[in-house]
Design an enzyme around this catalytic site. Sequence first.
Site, short mmCIF file in Angstrom:
data_model
loop_
_atom_site.label_atom_id
_atom_site.label_comp_id
_atom_site.label_asym_id
_atom_site.label_seq_id
_atom_site.Cartn_x
_atom_site.Cartn_y
_atom_site.Cartn_z
CB CYS A 39 -1.05 -0.33 1.22
SG CYS A 39 -1.48 -1.67 1.11
NE ARG A 52 3.70 2.25 -4.30
CZ ARG A 52 3.85 1.51 -2.75
NH1 ARG A 52 5.42 1.83 -2.74
NH2 ARG A 52 3.18 1.74 -1.83
CD1 TRP A 89 -1.10 -5.49 -2.48
CD2 TRP A 89 -1.37 -5.05 -4.58
NE1 TRP A 89 -1.34 -6.39 -3.51
CE2 TRP A 89 -1.15 -6.14 -4.74
CE3 TRP A 89 -2.33 -4.15 -5.76
CZ2 TRP A 89 -1.18 -6.61 -5.99
CZ3 TRP A 89 -1.66 -4.98 -7.45
CH2 TRP A 89 -1.16 -5.50 -6.54
CG ASN A 120 2.79 -0.81 3.27
OD1 ASN A 120 2.41 -2.01 2.77
ND2 ASN A 120 3.85 -0.97 2.40
N GLY A 121 1.80 -3.42 5.72
CA GLY A 121 2.02 -4.60 6.39
C GLY A 121 0.61 -5.65 6.19
CD GLU A 165 9.20 -17.60 -15.97
OE1 GLU A 165 8.51 -17.68 -17.11
OE2 GLU A 165 9.02 -16.28 -15.52
CE LYS A 204 10.37 -13.51 -17.32
NZ LYS A 204 9.23 -14.28 -16.62
CD GLU A 227 8.91 -11.44 -20.19
OE1 GLU A 227 7.43 -11.56 -20.92
OE2 GLU A 227 8.69 -13.05 -19.21
CG HIS A 252 15.65 -38.22 -29.05
ND1 HIS A 252 15.67 -39.69 -29.51
CD2 HIS A 252 15.14 -37.67 -28.03
CE1 HIS A 252 15.44 -40.65 -28.49
NE2 HIS A 252 15.57 -39.76 -27.67
CE LYS A 289 3.48 -7.31 -14.38
NZ LYS A 289 4.39 -8.33 -14.22
O1 M6R Z 1 -1.29 -12.43 -14.74
P1 M6R Z 1 -1.17 -13.51 -15.18
O2 M6R Z 1 0.18 -14.53 -14.60
O3 M6R Z 1 -2.10 -14.40 -15.62
O4 M6R Z 1 -0.56 -13.85 -16.54
C1 M6R Z 1 0.22 -14.38 -17.48
C2 M6R Z 1 1.16 -14.13 -18.40
O5 M6R Z 1 0.55 -13.72 -19.40
C3 M6R Z 1 2.44 -13.43 -18.11
O6 M6R Z 1 3.23 -14.73 -17.27
C4 M6R Z 1 3.75 -13.14 -19.04
O7 M6R Z 1 4.12 -14.70 -19.64
C5 M6R Z 1 4.69 -12.43 -18.26
N1 M6R Z 1 4.59 -11.12 -19.68
C6 M6R Z 1 5.77 -13.41 -18.42
O8 M6R Z 1 6.96 -12.18 -18.11
#
Ligand code: M6R
Length: 626
Positions: A18, A43, A90, A116-117, A498, A502, A505, A521, A621
């Site tokens: 928050c 935030r 939040w 906050n907490g 993953e 990372k 992207e 293979h 996002k």
């Molecule tokens: O908000 P969500 O966890 O549902 O989002 C899923 C994906 O869109 C999200 O993880 C996306 O792959 C990120 N950009 C990965 O870093």
Amino acid sequence: MPVKPVARIESSEELNMCGIVGTVGKADATPILLEGLSRLEYRGYDSAGVAVVQDGKLCVEKAKGRLDNLRGRLKERPLGGTLGIGHTRWATHGEPSDVNSHPHTDVKGEIAVVHNGIIENYAQLKRFLEREGCAFVSSTDTEVIAHLINYYDKGDIRRAIEQALHRIEGSYALGIICQREPDTLYCVRKDSPLVVGLGEEQQFIASDIPAILSHTRDVYFLNDREIAVLKADGVAVYDAYGRRRTDLQPFHVDWDVASAEKGGYPHFMLKEIMEEPRALSETLRSHVDLTSLTIQQEGMPDAEEARALERVFIVACGTAYHAGVVGKYALEQLTGLSVTVDIASEYRYRPQKLGKGDLFLVISQSGETADTLAALREAKRQGAKVAAITNVVGSSVAREADRVLYTWAGPEIAVASTKAYITQLLLLTLLGVDLALKRGEMDEKAARELLREMQALPEKAQKTVETHERMQRFAARHFDLRHVFYIGRGMDWALAMEASLKLKEISYIFSEAYAAGELKHGTIALIEPGTLVVALCTQSALLEKMRSNIKEVRARGASVLCVQRESDGKAEADIADKTWFIPDAPDLLMPMLAVIPMQLLAYYMAVSKGCDVDKPRNLAKSVTVE
Ligand code: M6R
């Protein structure tokens, strides 16, 4: 061009949930509070509110939703006064709503608190206060603080705050005002950031520097359990024993607003990686009683349901999907159940017939991802009970699921998900332990042992994030690569997916994740002299196999970065071009540590290439469309 991170600022490295702002002095408080809150909007929040002492009376205004809703209310009913506190919330305990917004007041409406907490023993305190005649109006943990201060108030507010804090367990940053002291602002913190801004005739408090930067650049970072008493002409700080401190060392902030928002880091992504140790400890603290090492039951299937389970379906997108793949290994190993993991956009067009013995689990940081929501709705349409792991209280996923396990990562702002992933892994493992206990697959002693190991994770994660400058140097030597391969076996393969996402992207470097045993293979044909292969080698039982795979790719000219646990010694150091050691933990928990260098690698590769790390091209996002 590598970017050097700016100096570590303790308060900004902690989780920002928050937003808190407060002021006392000669100027009208409300405009200062609103401006400060708007500086914290980046935030994320779901409601906002202010409390001001106006003509000797405590007045509160709050509103669900955007800050503009609060501004609208304050236009209709302006609040004037030179002492005030404000808050963007939040949601943690209780859904986003007007009544759950802060500030919260005591029964008499004379003391107002912003927080906050998380107050861990709030339920216990609430029962105690109700017995004492307090009527609660919200479902927040914060409200107990206002009532408790009132309970101890015998005329000395600072003393009452001290006494209340003795009863409170958990983390807090608090701004407190009282109507009979219209010239005094109190604040205190423990495990949650709070900064005091020092002005000429006006003093400030804030959970983060940007909120007060337009008023002062001289700040004091409160230490745990210190109480600051602010008046127009100055600030007095008292330590946990009530002794006045005479040796305060203010800090002069010379950052601009943009870097202040990032806590001094060049990007949100790096800040969020640095917050991972704390995200782990907050998530653990919220789901495990750390004294008895038992799992809290909120959000967990009950014993009867756990025993009746036959299958688990996990559905998610992107990073959350990758967390689900790690979760599959953890859940299968712990519970013996069969676990299917699906990408939500695939699942919605091939829904499975779900029955009584099925647990349907969706994972979503934002709780708003369209495909994940559609899969959840399809599962509910079939009559399944849906569980969710999400980071956002009050999100669509949280509202529509039958039970929710919250990650306590705090708002994640960078598009690339980092701290949410690590806390998703933690919750999936906890769910596995809980189900295993209820199904008799694990005894209490073994469960406690694993929980104890989980308790040690934040410290190990801290040690791991501290290696970031070494990774920066490694990335500076490799960022011009055209492609990178990630290999692993078992959980390491799941983690490789993953790690690869990372990198691609945010750095736009082509990368792929392969199950190491699958290389021969076909894929090994792509290995040529100079190809970077990141070999994840954290799973003890699969180490020998991974050693062979490393030899195979090096024989074809690959340069290998091997990620392994410290205790596995120097063997890989001899066969890889570079070895990245990470602290030891049980195999099941290793992905939560091994992912950190992978996130740092992606981050520094992208920074070295000059990419827009926090807002990579073509990505958003939250993906709220199909
Ligand atoms: O908000 P969500 O966890 O549902 O989002 C899923 C994906 O869109 C999200 O993880 C996306 O792959 C990120 N950009 C990965 O870093």
